[in-house]
Each structure stands twice: as C-alpha cells, then as structure tokens.
Design an enzyme around this catalytic site. Structure first.
Site, short mmCIF file in Angstrom:
data_model
loop_
_atom_site.label_atom_id
_atom_site.label_comp_id
_atom_site.label_asym_id
_atom_site.label_seq_id
_atom_site.Cartn_x
_atom_site.Cartn_y
_atom_site.Cartn_z
N ASP A 1 0.82 -1.21 0.00
CA ASP A 1 0.00 0.00 0.00
C ASP A 1 0.86 1.27 0.00
O ASP A 1 1.99 1.24 0.48
CB ASP A 1 -0.89 -0.04 1.26
CG ASP A 1 -2.15 0.80 1.09
OD1 ASP A 1 -2.37 1.36 0.01
OD2 ASP A 1 -2.91 0.88 2.08
N HIS B 1 2.85 3.66 -8.76
CA HIS B 1 2.67 2.25 -9.11
C HIS B 1 3.92 1.71 -9.79
O HIS B 1 4.36 0.59 -9.53
CB HIS B 1 1.47 2.07 -10.03
CG HIS B 1 0.16 2.47 -9.40
ND1 HIS B 1 -0.17 2.10 -8.11
CD2 HIS B 1 -0.89 3.18 -9.87
CE1 HIS B 1 -1.37 2.59 -7.82
NE2 HIS B 1 -1.83 3.25 -8.86
N LEU C 1 11.60 -20.12 -4.91
CA LEU C 1 10.54 -19.27 -4.37
C LEU C 1 9.27 -19.27 -5.23
O LEU C 1 9.35 -19.13 -6.45
CB LEU C 1 11.06 -17.82 -4.26
CG LEU C 1 10.03 -16.75 -3.85
CD1 LEU C 1 9.74 -16.81 -2.36
CD2 LEU C 1 10.51 -15.35 -4.23
C1 V0D Z 1 1.06 -1.65 -8.63
C2 V0D Z 1 2.76 -2.12 -6.18
C3 V0D Z 1 3.93 -6.30 -10.42
C4 V0D Z 1 1.28 -2.37 -6.18
C5 V0D Z 1 3.51 -2.98 -7.15
C6 V0D Z 1 -2.20 -5.51 -12.23
C7 V0D Z 1 0.44 -1.77 -7.27
C8 V0D Z 1 3.32 -2.55 -8.58
C9 V0D Z 1 2.81 -6.91 -10.94
C10 V0D Z 1 2.73 -8.24 -11.54
C11 V0D Z 1 1.49 -3.86 -9.71
C12 V0D Z 1 1.56 -8.98 -11.51
C13 V0D Z 1 1.49 -10.25 -12.07
C14 V0D Z 1 2.61 -10.80 -12.63
C15 V0D Z 1 3.79 -10.09 -12.67
C16 V0D Z 1 3.85 -8.82 -12.12
C17 V0D Z 1 1.76 -6.01 -10.71
C18 V0D Z 1 -0.35 -5.07 -10.66
C19 V0D Z 1 0.14 -3.97 -10.01
C20 V0D Z 1 -1.81 -5.13 -10.92
F1 V0D Z 1 2.56 -12.04 -13.16
N1 V0D Z 1 3.62 -5.12 -9.90
N2 V0D Z 1 2.29 -4.91 -10.08
N3 V0D Z 1 0.46 -6.11 -11.01
N4 V0D Z 1 1.95 -2.73 -9.04
#
Ligand code: V0D
Length: 259
Positions: free
Chosen positions: A39, A56, A150
């Site tokens: 968050d 993000h 992991l």
């Molecule tokens: C934004 C902080 C990696 C939280 C981290 C679609 C919010 C960065 C992924 C990710 C997000 C998801 C699946 C995957 C590989 C990478 C990701 C989302 C948001 C939402 F197989 N960061 N990340 N997915 N944020």
C-alpha cells in the site's frame, strides 16, 4: 540488532547494514510464507506531485527487489496483493495503466526469475483481466512452472470473501454429486477449495503505508499469521524494512492459542 536496524534504515550505509542483518536473520527461523499488502503507491506519488501511475511504477521496482531478497533468504512463498476486486472502482485510466504492469514487469524481469528458479503464480478471478494481461501472466506461469525455488504468488483481481463463497459453492456442488460427504467437511477440506490450495498459510503478513486492516485479503489463511504494519510507503520500502519485519517475527512467540 532490532534498534540497530531502525537507526540505520535512513542512513547511507543501509545496504551494508542490510547485509549483516541478513546474515543474523538467516540464523533464525525464516517465515515459509510471507504475504504483503503493498500500500501507499498513490500517496508516494502525491507527496512528490507526480501522477499516481509514477507511484505504481516505482512500486513495481520494489517488487523485484523484495522478491530477490526473499528468494535469497530461502522464503518458500511470497504472496503480493497487486490488485483487489475493489480496485476496478478506480478511474479507468489508472486501471488500464495497472493492467499493463504485469507485462512490463515480466518483460523486464522474467529472464531473471527463470534464472533464479522462481515460480510465478497468480490467484484471483482471472476471467475479468484484459487479454493482454492474462496472456503475459500465463506465459510467465508456464515458463516457470517447473522451477523449484521461491513461489512468487500475485493476488490479481483477488478478494477473500468472494474466494470463500466460491469455495463453498464448489463444496456444495461436490457434496450434491456425492464426491464429498458433508460430515467430511473440515478446515482442511475448505482450505483445499480456496485459491491458495497448494500453499501453506502465511506465517507473516506485512502491510505498508500505515493502514492497520486486512482489506479483504486472505481472511481465512491469516487466522494464525503474525501481522506487521509499517508507515513506510511501498515505493520507499527497502531491504532493511523487510529484514526488520522478519527480525520482529523471529522475536515473537508463536503459540497458536496454546500456552
Ligand atoms: C502496482 C505495487 C507487479 C502495487 C507494485 C495488475 C500496485 C506494482 C505486478 C505483476 C502492480 C503482476 C502479475 C505478474 C507479474 C507482475 C503487478 C499489478 C500492479 C496489478 F505475473 N507489480 N504490479 N500487477 N503494481
């Protein structure tokens, strides 16, 4: 060691500190499964007068850093709350941006994940994800499914109450078709019907950015989990913070309601 970590988290030498703290932590019990509510990305951007997307994007780099450290520590599973079922209510432009992050993350880091023996998994309702997101994610799952290191488990379009309802419906269905006896239903049966079925319950939950609640995340699975909260915003979250959470976990007595 705990105060030492605290004092040095903002100092220039924090990476050196992290190395010695890491050695100390590796002598203790490493939590097998760590879950994180990442968050504070929007707040991090607001503080800098940047668009929320910048937060993000910065948060995505932290995912890479913490995944690498968790893998080196020998953590078995890392579950990251990336997108909740509630997040669809955000402005379309932000949702569209978020849905591109898995592709960008994987385009950049999938080779490294493969090399480091990491297994990518996703839990959540995949049906509502855009095709481009889903195909990138599915490719990563497939390319890493034979890995043995992991488990990097992303919660994508995940909500815990929906997960529990879905499990109950499946159980009712299987009972109706005599695949399951109602008397047999116990905690372990319900666990098997949840989206985390192959994973053990988290030992440690981390939530960043100062909110002290679970926000519909893994409600069943967190029943006995140690909860750890920090005011640090996710894009500012450093290796030392992760090590501090584990150090605190190692200090706590885990009694499972016993004596
Ligand atoms: C934004 C902080 C990696 C939280 C981290 C679609 C919010 C960065 C992924 C990710 C997000 C998801 C699946 C995957 C590989 C990478 C990701 C989302 C948001 C939402 F197989 N960061 N990340 N997915 N944020």
């Amino acid at each position: 060691m705990l105060n030492f970590l605290k004092r040095t988290r903002d100092s220039k030498k924090s990476s050196d500190t992290a190395i010695s703290a890491k050695d100390d932590i590796m002598k203790g019990t490493i939590p097998s499964h760590i879950a994180i509510i990442m968050d504070g990305n929007g707040r991090w951007a607001n503080k800098r007068s940047l668009p929320r997307m910048a937060g993000h994007h910065e948060g995505m780099k932290v995912v890479r850093k913490i995944t690498k450290l968790a893998n080196e520590l020998g953590v078995q599973a890392l579950t990251l709350y990336a997108f909740s079922t509630e997040n669809w209510k955000r402005p379309k432009i932000e949702v569209d941006f978020l849905m591109k992050l898995p592709e960008e993350f994987l385009a950049t880091y999938l080779p490294e994940l493969v090399e480091k023996n990491v297994q990518v998994r996703v839990m959540g309702d995949k049906d509502r994800l855009p095709r481009h997101t889903l195909s990138a994610v599915n490719k990563a799952i497939k390319e890493t499914e034979k890995n043995t290191g992991l488990i990097l488990n992303f919660a994508l379009n995940y909500g815990s109450r929906t997960e529990i309802i879905q499990a109950i419906k499946k159980i009712a269905d299987d009972a109706k078709e005599h695949k399951l006896n109602i008397d047999q239903i116990d905690e372990s049966v319900l666990s098997d019907y949840l989206m985390t079925n192959a994973l053990q319950d988290p030992d440690l939950l981390i939530r960043t950015s100062g909110e002290i609640r679970l926000s519909n995340f893994m409600l069943w699975q967190l029943a006995y989990t140690e909860l750890w909260f920090t005011d640090v915003l996710w894009p500012d979250f450093k290796e030392v913070d992760f090590l501090q959470a584990i150090a605190d976990y190692q200090q706590r007595g885990r009694r499972f309601g016993g004596i």
